[in-house]
Design an enzyme around this catalytic site. Structure first.
Site, PDB file in Angstrom:
ATOM      1  N   LYS A 147       0.850  -1.191   0.000  1.00  0.00           N
ATOM      2  CA  LYS A 147       0.000   0.000   0.000  1.00  0.00           C
ATOM      3  C   LYS A 147       0.882   1.237   0.000  1.00  0.00           C
ATOM      4  O   LYS A 147       1.933   1.265   0.653  1.00  0.00           O
ATOM      5  CB  LYS A 147      -0.914   0.032   1.234  1.00  0.00           C
ATOM      6  N   GLU A 197      -9.652  11.744  12.165  1.00  0.00           N
ATOM      7  CA  GLU A 197      -8.901  10.537  12.558  1.00  0.00           C
ATOM      8  C   GLU A 197      -8.058  10.740  13.813  1.00  0.00           C
ATOM      9  O   GLU A 197      -7.095  11.503  13.827  1.00  0.00           O
ATOM     10  CB  GLU A 197      -8.005  10.087  11.407  1.00  0.00           C
TER      11      GLU A 197
END
Length: 397
Positions: A147, A197
């Site tokens: 990723k 977040e």
């Protein structure tokens, strides 16, 4: 909590709403005014170096503040994406914690016009960003990389200087459940944003982390919005991306915790602009004396903003991104001398300098990613700040 650098006979400090430093959350919110002392030392001065000097300077700042009469001083500020770059941390001269619900109620009655947009430029542009996504996907097939988070900045030039107070007010009203922040970073620049977040919250021996990975744009139509959220929850691509983040956070936190509760599957959370896959993590620390700042630095950068494995993802980001992230995808928050505090990921944010504003958005790229979809995702994420500026997305993107 309230503290001055001198006496406290009045029992309250005259700190205006327009503070030099602001951080709000549902847990605890603070505003600060003026600088008692600051720390610009990188967390890790070089890739092979250690963080001992950084933490020594933090402790020295706390000792100095206590010596000046501050009972439980607080450090507030921003740490950049690259831990070898300078931090922007401060002990405010005056600081107070407050109830943000009262502030939100007050701000709802405010309104102001926004200066005219003169120029908007994305770096990189659409073609180059999509090419970077294709380059990342090719790397997955020939390396251990699984990723990589690729990003872009949007440079906005307005017809005149805009009030940081007004932008931040709009952000708070349109995203009342977000983590809002305002931090001076360099010269006249200020970092502002509304992050969804939570990197880490530490209170006593308890910690909470709430990583997000896997996103989809909200829809105006209720049925379409529901369909988008359900599709995200069952998406193999997004679930895989999310699992990479959770596995890495588990590996980092396990040595520090006597117990760690990580749900088996993510849930959905939303902002006015986006749906996200979310996992709420709870832990009990083996050593309660470790600070929120230390835990945050151990976790940062997570695969949610960098990639996996971290070293390989960093190398790809350096290769394909044509700008320095600086504070973007770093962390912002606070920590007191007792080690309690809260740090969030520096996303849904921008820097303001007079009539120039720089916005930021990124997308997690995995082998199943589609370049067009990732470009659209960055556009959707930019919507948070664009809305606060009164700029329609179709005008900017």
């Amino acid at each position: 909590m309230l503290f001055p650098t001198q006496d406290m006979e009045s029992g309250r400090l005259p700190i205006p709403d327009s503070a030099d430093f602001l951080f709000t959350s549902s847990y605890r919110s603070l505003r600060g005014k003026g600088v008692f002392t600051e720390i610009n030392q990188p967390v890790i001065p070089e890739p092979s170096g250690g963080s001992q000097l950084f933490y020594e300077l933090v402790q020295e700042a706390f000792v100095k503040a206590k010596g000046a009469g501050i009972r439980n001083p607080v450090i507030v500020g921003a740490v950049p994406f690259d831990l070898s770059q300078q931090s922007r941390l401060f002990v405010p001269a005056k600081c107070e914690f407050f109830d943000r619900s009262e502030m939100i109620t007050t701000l709802k009655g405010r309104s102001a016009s926004v200066p005219r947009v003169e120029k908007i430029q994305s770096i990189p542009g659409e073609w180059r960003f999509k090419q970077s996504v294709e380059q990342a996907i090719a790397n997955f097939q020939h390396s251990d990389l699984r990723k990589a988070v690729l990003s872009r900045v949007l440079n906005v030039e307005l017809s005149e200087k805009i009030s940081v107070d007004e932008i931040l007010s709009r952000l708070i009203v349109q995203n009342p459940s977000g983590y809002h922040f305002r931090i001076p970073i360099e010269g006249d620049q200020e970092l502002i944003g509304s992050s969804p977040e939570l990197l880490v919250r530490k209170v006593g021996s308890e910690l909470i982390s709430n990583p997000l990975a896997g996103s989809a744009k909200r829809q105006n139509d209720l049925e379409k919005d529901k369909a988008v959220s359900e599709s995200l929850l069952t998406s193999a691509k997004d679930s895989y991306e999310h699992k990479l983040v959770i596995d890495e956070i588990r590996q980092v936190l396990t040595p520090f915790c006597s117990s760690l509760d990580i749900p088996a599957a993510p849930e959905l959370i939303s902002t006015p602009a986006m749906w996200h896959l979310s996992t709420l993590i709870h832990g009990q620390l083996k050593k309660p004396e470790i600070s929120a700042l230390e835990l945050a630095c151990q976790l940062h950068p997570t695969p949610a903003v960098c990639g996996f494995p971290t070293k390989d993802a960093r190398n790809l980001i350096r290769l394909v991104e044509s700008f320095e992230r600086g504070v973007f995808t770093g962390m912002v928050g606070w920590c007191d001398a007792e080690g309690n505090g809260e740090w969030v990921v520096t996303i849904r944010c921008g820097t303001v300098n007079g009539n120039h504003i720089q916005l930021f958005a990124g997308a997690g790229i995995v082998e199943d990613s589609c370049p067009e979809s990732e470009w659209q995702e960055t556009g959707a994420k930019l919507g948070t700040m664009l809305n606060a500026l009164g700029i329609k997305q179709q005008e900017a993107l």
